[in-house]
Design a protein around this motif. Structure first.
Motif, PDB file in Angstrom:
ATOM      1  N   THR A   1       0.792  -1.217  -0.008  1.00 26.39           N
ATOM      2  CA  THR A   1      -0.056  -0.001   0.149  1.00 26.39           C
ATOM      3  C   THR A   1       0.746   1.236  -0.093  1.00 26.39           C
ATOM      4  O   THR A   1       0.364   2.315  -0.438  1.00 26.39           O
ATOM      5  CB  THR A   1      -1.013  -0.212   1.379  1.00 26.39           C
TER       6      THR A   1
ATOM      7  N   LEU B   1       2.099   1.735  -3.589  1.00 29.78           N
ATOM      8  CA  LEU B   1       0.887   2.173  -4.317  1.00 29.78           C
ATOM      9  C   LEU B   1       0.610   3.807  -4.073  1.00 29.78           C
ATOM     10  O   LEU B   1       0.586   4.394  -5.149  1.00 29.78           O
ATOM     11  CB  LEU B   1      -0.421   1.553  -4.154  1.00 29.78           C
TER      12      LEU B   1
ATOM     13  N   ILE C   1      -8.303   0.316  -5.791  1.00 24.85           N
ATOM     14  CA  ILE C   1      -6.980   0.937  -5.879  1.00 24.85           C
ATOM     15  C   ILE C   1      -7.062   2.216  -6.784  1.00 24.85           C
ATOM     16  O   ILE C   1      -6.552   3.216  -6.370  1.00 24.85           O
ATOM     17  CB  ILE C   1      -6.011   0.201  -6.751  1.00 24.85           C
TER      18      ILE C   1
ATOM     19  N   TYR D   1      -6.124   5.307  -4.859  1.00 24.53           N
ATOM     20  CA  TYR D   1      -4.818   6.027  -5.501  1.00 24.53           C
ATOM     21  C   TYR D   1      -4.999   6.353  -6.821  1.00 24.53           C
ATOM     22  O   TYR D   1      -4.424   5.556  -7.685  1.00 24.53           O
ATOM     23  CB  TYR D   1      -3.884   4.869  -5.213  1.00 24.53           C
TER      24      TYR D   1
ATOM     25  N   ILE E   1      -2.618   6.028 -10.082  1.00 24.53           N
ATOM     26  CA  ILE E   1      -2.098   4.820 -10.489  1.00 24.53           C
ATOM     27  C   ILE E   1      -2.912   4.388 -11.898  1.00 24.53           C
ATOM     28  O   ILE E   1      -4.280   4.277 -11.808  1.00 24.53           O
ATOM     29  CB  ILE E   1      -2.283   3.732  -9.292  1.00 24.53           C
TER      30      ILE E   1
ATOM     31  N   THR F   1      -3.754   0.821 -13.465  1.00 25.73           N
ATOM     32  CA  THR F   1      -3.569  -0.447 -13.716  1.00 25.73           C
ATOM     33  C   THR F   1      -3.717  -0.828 -14.962  1.00 25.73           C
ATOM     34  O   THR F   1      -4.932  -0.813 -15.785  1.00 25.73           O
ATOM     35  CB  THR F   1      -4.912  -0.837 -12.728  1.00 25.73           C
TER      36      THR F   1
END
Ligand code: UDP
Length: 248
Positions: free
Chosen positions: A94, A97, A124, A128, A131, A133
Motif C-alpha cells: 500500500t 501504491l 486501488i 490511489y 495509478i 492499472t
C-alpha cells in the motif's frame, strides 16, 4: 546506490531496513536496470526455504528482502542483530501504491481467485487515483497459459508487477520468469489482493502493533493452525542456529 546491511536469518539474508528505507530502495529499483525482485519472508517461509534449496536461492537473489513477520524481527534480536521493525508485505504494497500514484506509474495485478484482482483494481483506482492499472490476471492457470500471461504482462507496459499466488509459488514464478519479464519490479504479495478487494480483513491495529497479528489470525482462521506450527519450529531452529554460530 543504497547499500543495505543484511541480517542472516537461518540462511536467508534479510535487509536491515525499516519501511522508509524499503520504500527508498523501491524508488531506486524503479529506475534501475533490468527486473528487480522484492520478497517479504515470514518465519514460515524461512522454515520452508531451509528445506527447499531452490526457494532459498530465490530469496537470496532478491533485490529487496524485508521482514514480513514478527517472528523474523524476534529472530534478529535472538541473533543480536536487531532489525528495526516489521515491514509487512501488505503495508509495503500500500505504501508503494501511494508512491506509484504520486508518480503516475503503471501496474499489473497477477493472482488471486477470478474476479479478486478486478475488485482490488477498482478500489486501488479510488484510493490511489494517480495509478494506472494496465492489466489483471487471476492466479489459477495451467502451465500452457504461462507464455500468454508473460506476454500479457509485457505488452501491458506495466512497470510494477504485483504477484499474489501465495508462497512459495509466487516467488518461484517471479524467479522463473524474471529473464522474460519487462517490468521494473516484481513483488510477491501473498493474500494482499483479497484485502484490497474487501474480501479479507487484516487484524485490527492493536494486534498488528503488538506483534500479535499471527494470534488474531489463529483465533479467526483456526484452519491456519497447521501452518502456524512453523512459528515455534522457527524459533527453536533460530535458538539452535545461534548456539551453533556462537561456537564457530
Ligand atoms: N492463489 C492464487 N493461485 C494459486 C494459489 C493461491 O492466486 O494457485 C492466491 C489465493 O487466491 C490468495 C493468495 O494466493 O489470494 C494466497 O493467500 P495467502 O494469504 O494464503 O498467502 P500467503 O500467506 O501464502 O502469503
Amino acid at each position: 546506490m543504497i547499500i543495505m546491511e543484511k541480517v542472516d536469518i537461518l540462511g536467508v539474508p534479510v535487509d536491515n531496513t525499516d519501511m522508509e528505507g524499503a520504500l527508498a530502495r523501491v524508488r531506486e529499483l524503479l529506475d534501475g536496470e533490468g527486473v528487480s525482485t522484492v520478497y517479504t519472508p515470514n518465519s514460515e517461509m524461512v522454515v520452508n526455504a531451509a528445506k527447499d534449496g531452490e526457494f532459498m536461492g530465490i530469496l537470496k537473489s532478491g533485490d529487496l528482502v524485508v521482514p514480513d513477520g514478527i517472528g523474523i524481527v524476534l529472530a534478529s534480536r535472538i541473533y543480536g542483530h536487531p532489525l528495526p521493525e516489521r515491514v509487512a508485505g501488505f503495508d509495503l504494497m500500500t505504501r508503494m501504491l501511494d508512491m506509484l500514484a504520486r508518480e503516475g506509474r503503471r501496474i499489473f495485478l497477477f493472482g488471486g481467485k477470478p474476479g479478486i484482482a478486478e475488485k482490488a483494481a477498482v478500489n486501488i483506482s479510488k484510493i490511489y487515483p494517480g495509478i494506472s492499472t494496465k492489466g489483471i490476471r487471476d492466479g489459477y492457470f495451467k502451465d500452457e497459459d504461462v507464455p500468454g500471461i508473460v506476454e500479457q504482462i509485457n505488452s501491458s507496459g506495466a512497470e510494477v508487477l504485483f504477484v499474489a499466488l501465495g508462497s512459495p509459488k509466487q516467488e518461484k514464478w517471479i524467479a522463473n520468469h524474471r529473464e522474460r519479464l519487462r517490468v521494473k519490479i516484481a513483488i510477491g504479495v501473498g493474500g494482499s489482493f483479497d484485502v484490497l478487494a474487501g474480501e479479507a480483513v487484516r487484524a485490527p491495529a492493536f494486534f498488528r502493533k503488538a506483534g500479535l497479528e499471527w494470534f488474531y489470525r489463529l483465533v479467526t482462521q483456526p484452519w491456519r493452525a497447521v501452518r502456524m506450527v512453523a512459528l515455534p519450529v522457527f524459533v527453536l531452529k533460530v535458538l539452535k542456529d545461534r548456539g551453533r554460530r556462537g561456537k564457530d
